[in-house]
Design a protein around this motif. Structure first.
Motif, PDB file in Angstrom:
ATOM      1  N   ALA A 199      22.721   4.598  -0.490  1.00  0.00           N
ATOM      2  CA  ALA A 199      22.254   4.482   0.892  1.00  0.00           C
ATOM      3  C   ALA A 199      21.808   5.836   1.414  1.00  0.00           C
ATOM      4  N   MET A 200      22.617   6.872   1.136  1.00  0.00           N
ATOM      5  CA  MET A 200      22.220   8.211   1.581  1.00  0.00           C
ATOM      6  C   MET A 200      20.928   8.625   0.879  1.00  0.00           C
ATOM      7  N   ARG A 201      20.819   8.266  -0.409  1.00  0.00           N
ATOM      8  CA  ARG A 201      19.564   8.472  -1.129  1.00  0.00           C
ATOM      9  C   ARG A 201      19.159   7.093  -1.669  1.00  0.00           C
ATOM     10  N   GLY A 202      18.453   6.361  -0.806  1.00  0.00           N
ATOM     11  CA  GLY A 202      17.983   5.041  -1.231  1.00  0.00           C
ATOM     12  C   GLY A 202      16.650   5.174  -1.953  1.00  0.00           C
ATOM     13  N   ALA A 203      15.971   4.049  -2.113  1.00  0.00           N
ATOM     14  CA  ALA A 203      14.672   4.074  -2.791  1.00  0.00           C
ATOM     15  C   ALA A 203      13.577   4.473  -1.796  1.00  0.00           C
ATOM     16  N   ASP A 204      12.527   5.106  -2.314  1.00  0.00           N
ATOM     17  CA  ASP A 204      11.363   5.440  -1.485  1.00  0.00           C
ATOM     18  C   ASP A 204      10.360   4.297  -1.482  1.00  0.00           C
ATOM     19  N   ASN A 205      10.233   3.660  -2.630  1.00  0.00           N
ATOM     20  CA  ASN A 205       9.358   2.487  -2.760  1.00  0.00           C
ATOM     21  C   ASN A 205      10.161   1.390  -3.412  1.00  0.00           C
ATOM     22  N   LEU A 206      10.016   0.198  -2.862  1.00  0.00           N
ATOM     23  CA  LEU A 206      10.709  -0.946  -3.437  1.00  0.00           C
ATOM     24  C   LEU A 206       9.649  -1.968  -3.839  1.00  0.00           C
ATOM     25  N   LEU A 207       9.614  -2.329  -5.106  1.00  0.00           N
ATOM     26  CA  LEU A 207       8.707  -3.387  -5.556  1.00  0.00           C
ATOM     27  C   LEU A 207       9.541  -4.646  -5.741  1.00  0.00           C
ATOM     28  N   ILE A 208       9.151  -5.695  -5.022  1.00  0.00           N
ATOM     29  CA  ILE A 208       9.902  -6.953  -5.076  1.00  0.00           C
ATOM     30  C   ILE A 208       9.035  -8.003  -5.765  1.00  0.00           C
ATOM     31  N   SER A 209       9.562  -8.544  -6.840  1.00  0.00           N
ATOM     32  CA  SER A 209       8.801  -9.511  -7.618  1.00  0.00           C
ATOM     33  C   SER A 209       9.186 -10.939  -7.223  1.00  0.00           C
ATOM     34  N   GLY A 210       8.190 -11.710  -6.836  1.00  0.00           N
ATOM     35  CA  GLY A 210       8.447 -13.098  -6.459  1.00  0.00           C
ATOM     36  C   GLY A 210       7.371 -14.016  -7.006  1.00  0.00           C
ATOM     37  N   ASP A 211       7.457 -15.282  -6.660  1.00  0.00           N
ATOM     38  CA  ASP A 211       6.474 -16.246  -7.168  1.00  0.00           C
ATOM     39  C   ASP A 211       5.051 -15.932  -6.683  1.00  0.00           C
ATOM     40  N   ASP A 212       4.975 -15.264  -5.506  1.00  0.00           N
ATOM     41  CA  ASP A 212       3.656 -14.955  -4.939  1.00  0.00           C
ATOM     42  C   ASP A 212       3.115 -13.612  -5.415  1.00  0.00           C
ATOM     43  N   GLY A 213       3.810 -12.958  -6.315  1.00  0.00           N
ATOM     44  CA  GLY A 213       3.348 -11.646  -6.794  1.00  0.00           C
ATOM     45  C   GLY A 213       4.328 -10.550  -6.404  1.00  0.00           C
ATOM     46  N   ILE A 214       3.800  -9.308  -6.325  1.00  0.00           N
ATOM     47  CA  ILE A 214       4.662  -8.143  -6.075  1.00  0.00           C
ATOM     48  C   ILE A 214       4.467  -7.670  -4.640  1.00  0.00           C
ATOM     49  N   LYS A 215       5.581  -7.519  -3.926  1.00  0.00           N
ATOM     50  CA  LYS A 215       5.518  -6.929  -2.581  1.00  0.00           C
ATOM     51  C   LYS A 215       5.985  -5.498  -2.674  1.00  0.00           C
ATOM     52  N   ASN A 216       5.277  -4.595  -1.998  1.00  0.00           N
ATOM     53  CA  ASN A 216       5.648  -3.181  -1.989  1.00  0.00           C
ATOM     54  C   ASN A 216       6.231  -2.848  -0.621  1.00  0.00           C
ATOM     55  N   MET A 217       7.478  -2.430  -0.605  1.00  0.00           N
ATOM     56  CA  MET A 217       8.112  -2.118   0.699  1.00  0.00           C
ATOM     57  C   MET A 217       8.468  -0.649   0.814  1.00  0.00           C
TER      58      MET A 217
END
Ligand code: 5RP
Length: 217
Positions: A199-217
């Motif tokens: 949490a103190m050093r979380g991710a900078d980019n999160l790629l979430i893979s789902g049925d609709d493709g990849i979401k970049n958060m």
């Protein structure tokens, strides 16, 4: 798509983040295994890898990619790893594979942490996945007691010793409303090497893979 297919897709998407001449940090777990299996196509861009576990080291070396120590590389431009859970702030639970300490060291030594998950791991509140804590064996019962006081149910991970020679307690039943505060609190218990809250050093980019493709958060 099943979970393995989603892991494959997100691993594929991660390849675009690797730039020429980089030394990259690589995490552990099955999503990362999918990534390593795809590194062939970008191998010429990778100067070397800093690895978070013995297994990752073995797999990367099998691809004939050089593995070096963090003390040789210094700060890394990019770290790629999976996670067991992420919230919308890209704060994570990691350590399902037990490599959390080295993973946290590398994440902390990287300018960008790219985290790869499938959509089943994206949660509102962290804690459904049991929180792994790497513990020096001598302090096992004391750390377990402290975790019970914090409302958790610690379970000793059977037949498992980390790459650093320690044990893991998996803490069930935590509803983690303040991840940074809890991460610090657990780290302050004598005998705790690392806990799986990133949490103190979380991710900078999160790629979430789902049925609709990849979401970049
Ligand atoms: C290992 C980890 C992994 O990144 C996490 O457990 C996710 O694993 P998988 O990609 O197999 O679902 O933190 O310590």
């Amino acid at each position: 798509m099943n979970q393995d297919q989603k892991k494959n897709k997100v691993a594929e998407a991660a390849l675009d983040y690797i730039e020429s001449g980089q030394i990259i940090g690589i995490g552990s777990g099955t999503t990362v295994h999918a990534l390593i299996n795809k590194l062939e196509t970008v191998k010429s861009k990778i100067e070397a890898v800093v690895s978070s576990s013995e297994l990752t080291t073995k797999m990367v070396k099998e691809k004939k990619i050089r593995v070096i120590e963090l003390r040789e590389s210094g700060m890394l431009p990019l770290y790629i790893d999976g996670a067991d859970e992420s919230n919308d702030k890209r704060q994570l639970i990691k350590g399902g594979g037990g490599a959390l300490t080295r993973e946290k060291i590398i994440a902390n030594s990287s300018e960008k942490f790219l985290c790869l998950i499938d959509d089943s791991k994206y949660v509102k509140t962290l804690g459904s996945f049991p929180l792994p804590i790497e513990v020096i064996k001598m302090s096992q019962s004391m750390v377990a007691l402290e975790m019970i006081k914090l409302g958790g149910r610690p379970v000793y991970r059977n037949d498992f010793i980390t790459d650093n020679g320690n044990i893991i307690l998996d803490v069930h039943g935590l509803e983690i409303l303040e991840p940074m505060a809890l991460e610090q609190k657990i780290n302050n218990i004598p005998g705790v090497v690392t806990n799986g809250l990133f949490a103190m050093r979380g991710a900078d980019n999160l790629l979430i893979s789902g049925d609709d493709g990849i979401k970049n958060m």
